[in-house]
Design a protein around this motif. Sequence first.
Motif, PDB file in Angstrom:
ATOM      1  N   PRO A 175       8.060 -20.108  19.257  1.00 56.79           N
ATOM      2  CA  PRO A 175       9.307 -19.976  20.023  1.00 56.79           C
ATOM      3  C   PRO A 175       9.283 -18.731  20.901  1.00 56.79           C
ATOM      4  CG  PRO A 175       9.755 -20.442  17.709  1.00 56.79           C
ATOM      5  CD  PRO A 175       8.288 -20.125  17.811  1.00 56.79           C
ATOM      6  N   ALA A 176      10.114 -18.732  21.947  1.00 54.65           N
ATOM      7  CA  ALA A 176      10.198 -17.579  22.845  1.00 54.65           C
ATOM      8  C   ALA A 176      10.702 -16.363  22.060  1.00 54.65           C
ATOM      9  CB  ALA A 176      11.126 -17.890  24.007  1.00 54.65           C
ATOM     10  N   GLU A 177       9.955 -15.250  22.113  1.00 54.76           N
ATOM     11  CA  GLU A 177      10.303 -14.071  21.328  1.00 54.76           C
ATOM     12  C   GLU A 177      11.254 -13.135  22.054  1.00 54.76           C
ATOM     13  OE1 GLU A 177       6.640 -12.268  20.307  1.00 54.76           O
ATOM     14  OE2 GLU A 177       5.998 -13.881  18.950  1.00 54.76           O
ATOM     15  N   ASP A 178      11.227 -13.123  23.373  1.00 55.96           N
ATOM     16  CA  ASP A 178      12.117 -12.233  24.116  1.00 55.96           C
ATOM     17  C   ASP A 178      12.570 -12.919  25.394  1.00 55.96           C
ATOM     18  OD1 ASP A 178      10.066 -11.690  26.232  1.00 55.96           O
ATOM     19  OD2 ASP A 178       9.040 -10.707  24.571  1.00 55.96           O
ATOM     20  N   ASN A 179      13.553 -12.323  26.043  1.00 56.06           N
ATOM     21  CA  ASN A 179      14.129 -12.928  27.246  1.00 56.06           C
ATOM     22  C   ASN A 179      13.174 -12.949  28.424  1.00 56.06           C
ATOM     23  OD1 ASN A 179      16.550 -13.363  25.895  1.00 56.06           O
ATOM     24  ND2 ASN A 179      17.358 -11.352  26.451  1.00 56.06           N
ATOM     25  N   ASN A 180      12.143 -12.095  28.382  1.00 53.46           N
ATOM     26  CA  ASN A 180      11.209 -12.052  29.506  1.00 53.46           C
ATOM     27  C   ASN A 180      10.356 -13.320  29.586  1.00 53.46           C
ATOM     28  OD1 ASN A 180      12.077  -9.479  30.253  1.00 53.46           O
ATOM     29  ND2 ASN A 180      10.631  -8.475  28.863  1.00 53.46           N
ATOM     30  N   LYS A 181      10.205 -13.995  28.436  1.00 52.40           N
ATOM     31  CA  LYS A 181       9.379 -15.194  28.417  1.00 52.40           C
ATOM     32  C   LYS A 181      10.192 -16.473  28.599  1.00 52.40           C
ATOM     33  CE  LYS A 181       5.746 -13.258  25.446  1.00 52.40           C
ATOM     34  NZ  LYS A 181       4.994 -13.438  24.178  1.00 52.40           N
ATOM     35  N   GLU A 182      11.514 -16.363  28.479  1.00 48.44           N
ATOM     36  CA  GLU A 182      12.345 -17.543  28.596  1.00 48.44           C
ATOM     37  C   GLU A 182      12.410 -18.031  30.044  1.00 48.44           C
ATOM     38  OE1 GLU A 182      16.169 -16.871  27.008  1.00 48.44           O
ATOM     39  OE2 GLU A 182      15.460 -16.383  24.984  1.00 48.44           O
ATOM     40  N   LEU A 183      12.570 -19.327  30.193  1.00 48.83           N
ATOM     41  CA  LEU A 183      12.748 -19.905  31.521  1.00 48.83           C
ATOM     42  C   LEU A 183      14.207 -19.769  31.942  1.00 48.83           C
ATOM     43  CD1 LEU A 183      10.668 -23.206  31.257  1.00 48.83           C
ATOM     44  CD2 LEU A 183      10.099 -21.199  32.605  1.00 48.83           C
ATOM     45  N   VAL A 184      14.408 -19.304  33.157  1.00 48.78           N
ATOM     46  CA  VAL A 184      15.782 -19.178  33.651  1.00 48.78           C
ATOM     47  C   VAL A 184      16.412 -20.558  33.797  1.00 48.78           C
ATOM     48  CG1 VAL A 184      17.217 -18.340  35.543  1.00 48.78           C
ATOM     49  CG2 VAL A 184      15.212 -17.022  34.816  1.00 48.78           C
ATOM     50  N   ASP A 185      15.660 -21.491  34.346  1.00 48.80           N
ATOM     51  CA  ASP A 185      16.114 -22.873  34.512  1.00 48.80           C
ATOM     52  C   ASP A 185      15.194 -23.768  33.690  1.00 48.80           C
ATOM     53  OD1 ASP A 185      17.178 -25.254  35.254  1.00 48.80           O
ATOM     54  OD2 ASP A 185      16.436 -25.235  37.312  1.00 48.80           O
ATOM     55  N   ASN A 186      15.699 -24.248  32.537  1.00 46.50           N
ATOM     56  CA  ASN A 186      14.858 -25.079  31.672  1.00 46.50           C
ATOM     57  C   ASN A 186      14.963 -26.558  31.986  1.00 46.50           C
ATOM     58  OD1 ASN A 186      17.372 -25.751  30.667  1.00 46.50           O
ATOM     59  ND2 ASN A 186      17.182 -24.440  28.859  1.00 46.50           N
ATOM     60  N   THR A 187      15.651 -26.919  33.076  1.00 42.85           N
ATOM     61  CA  THR A 187      15.814 -28.328  33.428  1.00 42.85           C
ATOM     62  C   THR A 187      14.470 -28.970  33.757  1.00 42.85           C
ATOM     63  OG1 THR A 187      18.003 -27.830  34.323  1.00 42.85           O
ATOM     64  CG2 THR A 187      17.024 -29.939  34.935  1.00 42.85           C
ATOM     65  N   LYS A 188      13.623 -28.250  34.481  1.00 43.36           N
ATOM     66  CA  LYS A 188      12.327 -28.807  34.865  1.00 43.36           C
ATOM     67  C   LYS A 188      11.454 -29.058  33.641  1.00 43.36           C
ATOM     68  CE  LYS A 188      12.171 -26.805  39.517  1.00 43.36           C
ATOM     69  NZ  LYS A 188      11.412 -25.937  40.467  1.00 43.36           N
ATOM     70  N   TYR A 189      11.514 -28.151  32.665  1.00 46.46           N
ATOM     71  CA  TYR A 189      10.707 -28.334  31.454  1.00 46.46           C
ATOM     72  C   TYR A 189      11.172 -29.570  30.696  1.00 46.46           C
ATOM     73  CZ  TYR A 189       8.632 -27.459  26.880  1.00 46.46           C
ATOM     74  OH  TYR A 189       7.931 -27.587  25.697  1.00 46.46           O
TER      75      TYR A 189
END
Length: 333
Positions: A175-189
């Motif tokens: 899972p994503a450990e911090d906000n720097n790795k998160e996708l801002v827009d996860n719709t495409k994923y």
Amino acid sequence: MPIHQLDVSTAFLNGELEEELWMQQPPGYESADPEQACRLLRSIYGLKQAPRCWYMKLAAELDKLGFKPSVADPALFIKKDEKEIVYLLVHVDDIIITSEDEAMIRRVKTEIGQTFKIQDLGEAKVFLGMEISRGAHGEVKLSQRCYIEELLQRHQLVNAKPRKTPLPPGTRALPAEDNNKELVDNTKYRALVGELNYLATSTRPDIAQAMSVLARFMGNPSKVHMGLALGVLRYLAGTKELGLCYGGDGDLTMVGYSDSDWAGDPATRRSTTGYVFLLNGAAISWNSQLQRTSAASTVEAEYQATAAAVREALWLRKLTRDLGLRTQAIQIR
């Protein structure tokens, strides 16, 4: 056996409502009195019960023609007489019909056309995005090359370098450990994983395990997860010609394989169940998913995987009986 395809126009509008339903006047069809409402006599698109109403109407009309729904799969209708058997498979408004007697197929299409407004598409070439082709010796191949090419073009990977495996060897997605790795827009994923999942459940069991892993992060995907999903698409770019090829030699021995890892998911410590069943040269059923509970040992993980495979084998045996296939005893290895 030739396979023919039909398309029912405005299928849901054929459903007959059992309840008394009222609706507001739709935009563009308002009467002079704004307080008036419309009473629905038939189902319309958007109603929750519309699919059920359409199925009940279709089943009732097919029953008049001698078709009975399969016990194993209610979307499969079978008509038997002293000479021939006709199989009719329904997916919403798409219908495929097959029989050894092509004249009977044409007769069934004519009878259905007398009740519903249909579009006769002739011999099936593409059904639900799956391309159907036949070989010189009777073999049938299911593939989705055009669908894969559409995905590659949509995600700008037409000229991408192909990859040899769906996921890199030894991949342990976290899972994503911090906000720097998160996708801002996860719709495409989410859209990409959904598109790939359709491949994994239709004609490409080779990516089922990879999609089982990537689907676990739909709620909070990271840039790493997006890269892995695009990597699966790169693998498909080099294997777009692959598909399921069922041989025409009449060998109806069904074999199933089951396996599992132990505590393979680093986040939950749960194991993954995997199984596949083969008939006439290709896979007909497969699955890869996390087990519901954490196994205390490799033996317990294997037992859970075998139990899942046995449940699927029991259903497949029921389906083959409805189809009248004389398969040998199902072997699970």
